[in-house]
Design a protein around this motif. Structure first.
Motif, mmCIF file in Angstrom:
data_model
loop_
_atom_site.group_PDB
_atom_site.id
_atom_site.type_symbol
_atom_site.label_atom_id
_atom_site.label_comp_id
_atom_site.label_asym_id
_atom_site.label_seq_id
_atom_site.Cartn_x
_atom_site.Cartn_y
_atom_site.Cartn_z
ATOM 1 N N GLU A 12 0.844 -1.184 0.000
ATOM 2 C CA GLU A 12 0.000 0.000 0.000
ATOM 3 C C GLU A 12 0.887 1.244 0.000
ATOM 4 O O GLU A 12 1.866 1.311 0.727
ATOM 5 C CB GLU A 12 -0.866 -0.025 1.261
ATOM 6 C CG GLU A 12 -1.761 1.131 1.435
ATOM 7 C CD GLU A 12 -2.617 0.988 2.695
ATOM 8 O OE1 GLU A 12 -3.347 1.940 2.963
ATOM 9 O OE2 GLU A 12 -2.536 -0.034 3.387
ATOM 10 N N ILE A 14 1.740 4.802 1.097
ATOM 11 C CA ILE A 14 1.418 5.682 2.217
ATOM 12 C C ILE A 14 1.709 7.111 1.778
ATOM 13 O O ILE A 14 2.832 7.434 1.400
ATOM 14 C CB ILE A 14 2.236 5.292 3.465
ATOM 15 C CG1 ILE A 14 1.865 3.860 3.861
ATOM 16 C CG2 ILE A 14 1.987 6.263 4.605
ATOM 17 C CD1 ILE A 14 2.684 3.269 4.966
ATOM 18 N N ASP A 21 -4.754 13.696 0.109
ATOM 19 C CA ASP A 21 -4.410 12.269 0.112
ATOM 20 C C ASP A 21 -4.122 11.778 1.528
ATOM 21 O O ASP A 21 -4.519 10.678 1.905
ATOM 22 C CB ASP A 21 -3.194 12.009 -0.776
ATOM 23 C CG ASP A 21 -3.487 12.251 -2.249
ATOM 24 O OD1 ASP A 21 -4.684 12.266 -2.626
ATOM 25 O OD2 ASP A 21 -2.523 12.430 -3.016
ATOM 26 N N TRP A 25 -6.307 8.929 3.467
ATOM 27 C CA TRP A 25 -5.641 7.718 3.959
ATOM 28 C C TRP A 25 -5.890 7.537 5.455
ATOM 29 O O TRP A 25 -6.202 6.428 5.905
ATOM 30 C CB TRP A 25 -4.137 7.789 3.657
ATOM 31 C CG TRP A 25 -3.414 6.529 3.973
ATOM 32 C CD1 TRP A 25 -3.319 5.414 3.194
ATOM 33 C CD2 TRP A 25 -2.661 6.246 5.163
ATOM 34 N NE1 TRP A 25 -2.565 4.461 3.822
ATOM 35 C CE2 TRP A 25 -2.148 4.943 5.035
ATOM 36 C CE3 TRP A 25 -2.388 6.959 6.312
ATOM 37 C CZ2 TRP A 25 -1.366 4.346 6.017
ATOM 38 C CZ3 TRP A 25 -1.601 6.370 7.296
ATOM 39 C CH2 TRP A 25 -1.104 5.073 7.144
ATOM 40 N N GLU A 28 -9.439 6.393 6.024
ATOM 41 C CA GLU A 28 -9.589 4.985 5.652
ATOM 42 C C GLU A 28 -9.061 4.060 6.744
ATOM 43 O O GLU A 28 -9.527 2.935 6.893
ATOM 44 C CB GLU A 28 -8.853 4.690 4.345
ATOM 45 C CG GLU A 28 -9.514 5.260 3.119
ATOM 46 C CD GLU A 28 -8.641 5.122 1.879
ATOM 47 O OE1 GLU A 28 -7.529 4.547 1.968
ATOM 48 O OE2 GLU A 28 -9.076 5.587 0.811
ATOM 49 N N LYS A 29 -8.085 4.538 7.495
ATOM 50 C CA LYS A 29 -7.491 3.740 8.573
ATOM 51 C C LYS A 29 -8.218 3.917 9.907
ATOM 52 O O LYS A 29 -7.800 3.382 10.926
ATOM 53 C CB LYS A 29 -6.006 4.107 8.757
ATOM 54 C CG LYS A 29 -5.176 3.943 7.516
ATOM 55 C CD LYS A 29 -5.316 2.554 6.943
ATOM 56 C CE LYS A 29 -4.610 2.424 5.625
ATOM 57 N NZ LYS A 29 -5.218 1.536 4.702
#
Length: 140
Positions: A12, A14, A21, A25, A28-29
Protein backbone atom coordinates in the motif's frame (compact mmCIF):
# COMPACT_ATOMS: atom_id res chain seq x y z
CA UNK A 1 16.73 -11.46 -0.37
CA UNK A 2 18.49 -8.18 -0.96
CA UNK A 3 16.75 -4.83 -0.61
CA UNK A 4 16.69 -4.02 -4.30
CA UNK A 5 13.71 -1.79 -5.20
CA UNK A 6 12.09 -4.47 -7.37
CA UNK A 7 12.02 -6.83 -4.35
CA UNK A 8 10.56 -4.18 -2.08
CA UNK A 9 7.23 -3.25 -3.63
CA UNK A 10 4.93 -2.07 -0.89
CA UNK A 11 1.44 -3.46 -0.54
CA UNK A 12 0.00 0.00 0.00
CA UNK A 13 1.28 3.48 -0.86
CA UNK A 14 1.42 5.68 2.22
CA UNK A 15 0.87 9.35 1.28
CA UNK A 16 3.36 12.02 2.28
CA UNK A 17 2.75 15.15 0.21
CA UNK A 18 -0.81 16.15 -0.68
CA UNK A 19 -3.00 17.09 2.27
CA UNK A 20 -6.14 15.64 0.67
CA UNK A 21 -4.41 12.27 0.11
CA UNK A 22 -3.10 12.22 3.68
CA UNK A 23 -6.55 13.02 5.10
CA UNK A 24 -8.22 10.37 2.96
CA UNK A 25 -5.64 7.72 3.96
CA UNK A 26 -6.01 8.54 7.66
CA UNK A 27 -9.80 8.36 7.45
CA UNK A 28 -9.59 4.99 5.65
CA UNK A 29 -7.49 3.74 8.57
CA UNK A 30 -10.09 4.86 11.10
CA UNK A 31 -8.29 7.92 12.42
CA UNK A 32 -10.64 10.69 13.47
CA UNK A 33 -9.54 14.16 12.42
CA UNK A 34 -11.83 16.45 14.42
CA UNK A 35 -10.07 19.77 13.91
CA UNK A 36 -8.21 21.54 11.10
CA UNK A 37 -4.54 20.48 10.93
CA UNK A 38 -1.54 21.47 8.88
CA UNK A 39 0.32 18.86 6.83
CA UNK A 40 3.08 18.52 9.45
CA UNK A 41 0.54 17.56 12.12
CA UNK A 42 -1.13 15.07 9.80
CA UNK A 43 2.25 13.54 8.93
CA UNK A 44 2.94 13.07 12.66
CA UNK A 45 -0.21 10.95 12.85
CA UNK A 46 0.83 9.05 9.71
CA UNK A 47 4.27 8.44 11.22
CA UNK A 48 2.67 7.05 14.39
CA UNK A 49 0.44 4.51 12.64
CA UNK A 50 2.59 3.82 9.56
CA UNK A 51 4.36 0.67 10.92
CA UNK A 52 1.01 -1.15 11.09
CA UNK A 53 0.44 -0.67 7.35
CA UNK A 54 3.94 -0.73 5.88
CA UNK A 55 3.98 -4.22 4.37
CA UNK A 56 5.72 -5.65 1.32
CA UNK A 57 4.01 -7.76 -1.36
CA UNK A 58 6.73 -10.42 -1.31
CA UNK A 59 6.45 -10.77 2.48
CA UNK A 60 2.71 -11.38 2.18
CA UNK A 61 3.26 -13.99 -0.54
CA UNK A 62 5.93 -15.78 1.48
CA UNK A 63 3.70 -15.78 4.55
CA UNK A 64 0.95 -17.60 2.64
CA UNK A 65 3.48 -20.43 2.14
CA UNK A 66 4.64 -20.37 5.78
CA UNK A 67 7.98 -18.79 4.84
CA UNK A 68 9.74 -15.69 6.12
CA UNK A 69 11.79 -13.33 3.99
CA UNK A 70 15.24 -12.54 5.32
CA UNK A 71 16.38 -9.18 3.95
CA UNK A 72 20.06 -8.64 3.30
CA UNK A 73 21.98 -5.43 2.68
CA UNK A 74 22.19 -4.68 -1.05
CA UNK A 75 25.49 -5.31 -2.83
CA UNK A 76 27.01 -7.06 0.20
CA UNK A 77 29.57 -9.38 -1.39
CA UNK A 78 29.66 -12.00 1.36
CA UNK A 79 25.90 -12.35 1.84
CA UNK A 80 24.69 -12.10 -1.78
CA UNK A 81 26.18 -14.93 -3.88
CA UNK A 82 25.53 -13.06 -7.14
CA UNK A 83 28.10 -10.47 -6.07
CA UNK A 84 30.75 -13.21 -5.83
CA UNK A 85 29.77 -14.53 -9.26
CA UNK A 86 30.05 -11.06 -10.82
CA UNK A 87 33.44 -10.58 -9.15
CA UNK A 88 34.69 -13.76 -10.87
CA UNK A 89 33.31 -12.68 -14.25
CA UNK A 90 34.84 -9.18 -13.98
CA UNK A 91 38.18 -10.62 -12.89
CA UNK A 92 38.24 -12.97 -15.89
CA UNK A 93 37.47 -10.11 -18.28
CA UNK A 94 40.12 -7.90 -16.68
CA UNK A 95 42.80 -10.58 -17.09
CA UNK A 96 41.92 -11.67 -20.63
CA UNK A 97 40.49 -8.63 -22.40
CA UNK A 98 42.87 -7.01 -24.88
CA UNK A 99 40.65 -4.96 -27.20
CA UNK A 100 38.23 -3.29 -24.75
CA UNK A 101 35.35 -3.67 -27.23
CA UNK A 102 32.00 -4.87 -25.91
CA UNK A 103 31.58 -7.44 -28.69
CA UNK A 104 35.00 -8.93 -27.86
CA UNK A 105 34.12 -9.12 -24.16
CA UNK A 106 30.95 -11.05 -25.01
CA UNK A 107 32.94 -13.45 -27.22
CA UNK A 108 35.53 -13.85 -24.46
CA UNK A 109 32.89 -14.85 -21.93
CA UNK A 110 31.08 -17.24 -24.26
CA UNK A 111 34.20 -18.94 -25.66
CA UNK A 112 35.87 -19.47 -22.28
CA UNK A 113 32.58 -20.78 -20.84
CA UNK A 114 32.96 -18.48 -17.84
CA UNK A 115 29.24 -17.85 -17.49
CA UNK A 116 28.26 -21.53 -17.31
CA UNK A 117 30.11 -22.02 -14.03
CA UNK A 118 28.49 -18.90 -12.61
CA UNK A 119 24.94 -19.85 -13.60
CA UNK A 120 24.80 -23.25 -11.92
CA UNK A 121 22.28 -23.69 -9.15
CA UNK A 122 23.29 -22.54 -5.67
CA UNK A 123 21.42 -23.27 -2.48
CA UNK A 124 22.20 -21.63 0.84
CA UNK A 125 20.78 -22.86 4.13
CA UNK A 126 20.54 -20.37 6.95
CA UNK A 127 19.93 -21.49 10.53
CA UNK A 128 19.36 -24.93 12.02
CA UNK A 129 18.87 -27.90 9.71
CA UNK A 130 17.14 -31.05 10.84
CA UNK A 131 20.24 -33.26 10.36
CA UNK A 132 22.34 -31.03 12.62
CA UNK A 133 19.71 -30.92 15.36
CA UNK A 134 19.17 -34.71 15.13
CA UNK A 135 22.89 -35.40 15.50
CA UNK A 136 23.12 -33.09 18.52
CA UNK A 137 20.18 -34.86 20.18
CA UNK A 138 21.79 -38.26 19.48
CA UNK A 139 24.95 -37.16 21.32
CA UNK A 140 23.05 -36.23 24.47
Amino acid sequence: MDNAPYHSMKKEKIPNTRKADILQWLQEKGEVIDRPMVIAELLDIVKRIKPQYEKYLIDELAQTHNKKVLRLPPYHCELNPIELAWANVKDHVKKNNTSYKLSDVKTLLLEDDVLSAETQSLTMTVGDTSSESESSSDNE
